[in-house]
Design a protein around this motif. Structure first.
Motif, PDB file in Angstrom:
ATOM      1  N   ALA A  50       0.855  -1.189   0.000  1.00  0.00           N
ATOM      2  CA  ALA A  50       0.000   0.000   0.000  1.00  0.00           C
ATOM      3  C   ALA A  50       0.893   1.242   0.000  1.00  0.00           C
ATOM      4  CB  ALA A  50      -0.922  -0.002   1.214  1.00  0.00           C
ATOM      5  N   LYS A  52       0.566   4.385  -0.153  1.00  0.00           N
ATOM      6  CA  LYS A  52       0.320   5.611   0.620  1.00  0.00           C
ATOM      7  C   LYS A  52       1.019   5.615   1.968  1.00  0.00           C
ATOM      8  CE  LYS A  52      -3.983   4.781   3.277  1.00  0.00           C
ATOM      9  NZ  LYS A  52      -4.441   3.432   2.942  1.00  0.00           N
ATOM     10  N   ASP A  72      -0.522  -1.363  -4.334  1.00  0.00           N
ATOM     11  CA  ASP A  72      -1.845  -0.784  -4.163  1.00  0.00           C
ATOM     12  C   ASP A  72      -1.682   0.725  -4.262  1.00  0.00           C
ATOM     13  OD1 ASP A  72      -4.286   0.173  -3.152  1.00  0.00           O
ATOM     14  OD2 ASP A  72      -3.709  -0.217  -1.072  1.00  0.00           O
ATOM     15  N   ARG A 139     -15.503  -3.978  -3.106  1.00  0.00           N
ATOM     16  CA  ARG A 139     -15.107  -3.765  -1.713  1.00  0.00           C
ATOM     17  C   ARG A 139     -16.335  -3.709  -0.821  1.00  0.00           C
ATOM     18  NH1 ARG A 139     -10.938   0.682   0.655  1.00  0.00           N
ATOM     19  NH2 ARG A 139     -11.586   0.583   2.845  1.00  0.00           N
ATOM     20  N   PHE A 151     -12.131   2.155   9.238  1.00  0.00           N
ATOM     21  CA  PHE A 151     -11.984   2.409   7.810  1.00  0.00           C
ATOM     22  C   PHE A 151     -13.310   2.285   7.075  1.00  0.00           C
ATOM     23  CE2 PHE A 151      -7.547   2.728   8.098  1.00  0.00           C
ATOM     24  CZ  PHE A 151      -7.081   3.180   6.877  1.00  0.00           C
ATOM     25  N   HIS A 181     -10.925  -4.082   3.695  1.00  0.00           N
ATOM     26  CA  HIS A 181      -9.772  -3.571   4.444  1.00  0.00           C
ATOM     27  C   HIS A 181     -10.203  -3.566   5.900  1.00  0.00           C
ATOM     28  CE1 HIS A 181      -6.185  -1.472   5.457  1.00  0.00           C
ATOM     29  NE2 HIS A 181      -6.789  -0.348   5.764  1.00  0.00           N
ATOM     30  N   GLY A 183      -9.132  -2.425   8.552  1.00  0.00           N
ATOM     31  CA  GLY A 183      -8.762  -1.308   9.414  1.00  0.00           C
ATOM     32  C   GLY A 183      -7.256  -1.278   9.504  1.00  0.00           C
ATOM     33  N   THR A 184      -6.692  -0.519  10.422  1.00  0.00           N
ATOM     34  CA  THR A 184      -5.233  -0.470  10.481  1.00  0.00           C
ATOM     35  C   THR A 184      -4.760  -0.931  11.851  1.00  0.00           C
ATOM     36  OG1 THR A 184      -3.350   0.861   9.765  1.00  0.00           O
ATOM     37  CG2 THR A 184      -4.895   1.934  11.295  1.00  0.00           C
ATOM     38  N   GLY A 217      -5.028  -4.468   4.041  1.00  0.00           N
ATOM     39  CA  GLY A 217      -3.841  -4.228   4.862  1.00  0.00           C
ATOM     40  C   GLY A 217      -4.252  -4.449   6.303  1.00  0.00           C
ATOM     41  N   GLY A 218      -3.709  -3.623   7.189  1.00  0.00           N
ATOM     42  CA  GLY A 218      -4.100  -3.726   8.592  1.00  0.00           C
ATOM     43  C   GLY A 218      -3.151  -4.559   9.432  1.00  0.00           C
ATOM     44  N   GLU A 256      -2.519  -6.392   1.023  1.00  0.00           N
ATOM     45  CA  GLU A 256      -1.951  -5.090   0.661  1.00  0.00           C
ATOM     46  C   GLU A 256      -1.501  -4.324   1.906  1.00  0.00           C
ATOM     47  OE1 GLU A 256      -5.088  -3.427  -1.764  1.00  0.00           O
ATOM     48  OE2 GLU A 256      -6.385  -3.094  -0.038  1.00  0.00           O
ATOM     49  N   PRO A 257      -0.491  -4.863   2.612  1.00  0.00           N
ATOM     50  CA  PRO A 257       0.003  -4.187   3.807  1.00  0.00           C
ATOM     51  C   PRO A 257       0.727  -2.886   3.488  1.00  0.00           C
ATOM     52  CG  PRO A 257       1.448  -6.008   3.229  1.00  0.00           C
ATOM     53  CD  PRO A 257       0.273  -6.090   2.314  1.00  0.00           C
ATOM     54  N   GLY A 258       0.547  -1.895   4.343  1.00  0.00           N
ATOM     55  CA  GLY A 258       1.355  -0.685   4.313  1.00  0.00           C
ATOM     56  C   GLY A 258       2.211  -0.705   5.567  1.00  0.00           C
ATOM     57  N   ARG A 259       1.566  -0.341   6.686  1.00  0.00           N
ATOM     58  CA  ARG A 259       2.244  -0.270   7.985  1.00  0.00           C
ATOM     59  C   ARG A 259       3.055  -1.522   8.319  1.00  0.00           C
ATOM     60  NH1 ARG A 259       0.652   2.695  11.935  1.00  0.00           N
ATOM     61  NH2 ARG A 259      -1.437   2.949  11.090  1.00  0.00           N
ATOM     62  N   TYR A 357       2.954   6.283   7.532  1.00  0.00           N
ATOM     63  CA  TYR A 357       2.144   7.479   7.783  1.00  0.00           C
ATOM     64  C   TYR A 357       2.929   8.507   8.586  1.00  0.00           C
ATOM     65  CZ  TYR A 357      -1.009   3.883   6.306  1.00  0.00           C
ATOM     66  OH  TYR A 357      -1.570   2.856   5.604  1.00  0.00           O
TER      67      TYR A 357
HETATM   68  C1  LIG Z   1      -4.405   2.343   3.657  1.00  0.00           C
HETATM   69  C2  LIG Z   1      -4.849   1.103   3.011  1.00  0.00           C
HETATM   70  C3  LIG Z   1      -4.089  -0.070   3.149  1.00  0.00           C
HETATM   71  C4  LIG Z   1      -2.869  -0.168   4.028  1.00  0.00           C
HETATM   72  O1  LIG Z   1      -3.258  -0.179   5.358  1.00  0.00           O
HETATM   73  P1  LIG Z   1      -2.201  -0.531   6.512  1.00  0.00           P
HETATM   74  O2  LIG Z   1      -2.992  -0.458   7.757  1.00  0.00           O
HETATM   75  O3  LIG Z   1      -1.131   0.505   6.443  1.00  0.00           O
HETATM   76  O4  LIG Z   1      -1.680  -1.889   6.238  1.00  0.00           O
HETATM   77  C5  LIG Z   1      -4.499  -1.188   2.464  1.00  0.00           C
HETATM   78  N1  LIG Z   1      -5.612  -1.160   1.693  1.00  0.00           N
HETATM   79  C6  LIG Z   1      -6.369  -0.062   1.557  1.00  0.00           C
HETATM   80  C7  LIG Z   1      -7.562  -0.123   0.690  1.00  0.00           C
HETATM   81  C8  LIG Z   1      -6.018   1.103   2.215  1.00  0.00           C
HETATM   82  O5  LIG Z   1      -6.790   2.196   2.090  1.00  0.00           O
END
Ligand SMILES: *Cc1c(COP(=O)(O)O)cnc(C)c1O
Length: 381
Positions: A50, A52, A72, A139, A151, A181, A183-184, A217-218, A256-259, A357
């Motif tokens: 992810a 962002k 993503d 979604r 989210f 998704h 949540g985070t 993600g999350g 789709e992990p970000g954090r 973030y």
């Molecule tokens: C922000 C986001 C992510 C990433 O979330 P994390 O909590 O950082 O893993 C994944 N998918 C979608 C759709 C998002 O908006």
């Protein structure tokens, strides 16, 4: 934002000669690549990133080098970033509402997958995107639990709407898939359980065999000393529940992990601007800078304090209110945090696990936030 070309062995080696107040983000490429391998080896499906959560070039370069093949993205700018650094990678455009101009950029960039949560936006995609070989992922959302914040408040179709959307996607000739998704910072793996079982119900009621299920993600990062992320346990739960829920119709999985991928690869070093009458601590960075997320999802206690010479302060902990540098009174870290009693003005306060973030949401409000990224072999010591 600056990026130095020198590679330092550890933060203290750099801080000893750092003669400015500007906050510094230490980045350890080997930590990022190790976390990427943990996901690539452990997750039972395709790992996408992810963008962002941290779109720095060095992050994308190292993830691509580690073998991450999907991204993503949520905007034309993020699409161009990935095409520039990882031109062969799969693009998943998972921002469910897009302008027509944005869709045109995505078609031109040959985006592989789009998410959608409404009839109006699906109609735009059907009109503008040639369907052959392209995926549309519906979604959906559930009432939240287990996430640090909600989210589902912005995106996600109800289960009833997801059923009709999934049918329409299949009838329009796109590859039909589902996504959610949770949540985070989901430290509780059960957040995924209900979503995966609901996805199976949606597919069954729509009468559509889905190609893929994107479990979002999350995935948690290490924010509190006492709570280490249990990624493998989450991967195992996702794998088991997907088989139980879908049986012979089990779709391919995507995450789709970000954090969870990027946070632990960065450590923020701020400086003590002043300790006001031996009471409140004022740092050179705060919630308008790299600590923007703390009021939303809670404090990080993986901290350490070092003297101007880079020596670790080991004095007894003292609970302190911590303020950021701006003149805005909301610029305060949540609660109180324990800092060593022998801390002095000019010392460095380091926060570990701050890669997500933070760089992305840093502002220059009030003239602060001149953040640079410094590469280090290790974030310890
Ligand atoms: C922000 C986001 C992510 C990433 O979330 P994390 O909590 O950082 O893993 C994944 N998918 C979608 C759709 C998002 O908006």
């Amino acid at each position: 934002m600056g990026l130095s070309k020198t590679i330092w062995t550890r933060p203290s080696e750099f801080l000893r000669i750092h003669d400015s107040d500007a906050p510094v983000m230490f980045f350890a490429p080997c930590v990022l690549q190790a976390t990427a391998r943990r996901f690539l080896d452990g997750f039972p499906g395709l790992v996408t990133y992810a963008v962002k959560s941290n779109p720095a070039d060095v992050v994308i370069e190292n993830l691509a080098a580690a073998g991450v093949r999907g991204y993503d993205v949520a905007s034309p700018e993020e699409i161009r970033l990935i095409r520039r650094i990882a031109p062969e990678a799969a693009l998943h455009y998972n921002n469910p509402v897009r302008s027509r101009a944005e869709i045109a950029v995505a078609v031109e960039a040959d985006v592989d997958s789009y998410s959608v949560d409404s009839h109006s936006e699906l109609a735009k995609l059907i009109e503008m995107v040639p369907a052959a070989g392209k995926e549309i992922s519906v979604r959906f959302k559930l009432p939240v639990k287990g996430a640090a914040y909600d989210f589902g408040a912005k995106f996600g179709a109800t289960v009833e709407k997801a059923i009709t959307l999934l049918r329409e996607v299949a009838e329009a000739g796109f590859i039909p898939s589902l996504t959610f998704h949770p949540g985070t910072q989901c430290t509780d793996a059960s957040a995924w359980d209900a979503y995966i079982r609901t996805a199976a119900q949606i597919a069954s009621e729509a009468g559509v065999k889905i190609a893929r299920l994107n479990v979002g993600g999350g995935f948690p990062s290490h924010r509190l000393n006492g709570v280490a992320p249990q990624l493998e346990a989450i991967f195992a739960l996702i794998d088991r529940v997907a088989t139980e829920a879908f049986g012979d119709n089990r779709p391919a999985l995507v995450c789709e992990p970000g954090r969870g991928l990027v946070a632990d690869a960065f450590t923020l070093a701020t400086r003590v601007r002043g300790i006001r009458d031996d009471e409140h601590v004022f740092l050179t960075d705060g919630i308008y800078g790299a600590l923007a997320e703390l009021p939303l999802i809670g404090a990080i206690d993986r901290m350490e304090v070092r003297s101007r010479e880079g020596e670790l302060r080991i004095g007894e902990g003292q609970m302190r209110i911590i303020f950021g540098p701006t003149c805005d009174s909301v610029d305060r870290l949540p609660g109180e945090l324990s800092l060593p009693a022998d801390m002095e003005e000019g010392d460095f306060v380091l926060f570990h696990g701050l890669g997500a973030y933070s760089v992305a949401t840093n502002t220059r409000f009030n003239g602060f936030g001149d953040l640079s990224i410094v590469t280090a072999l290790s974030l310890r010591g």
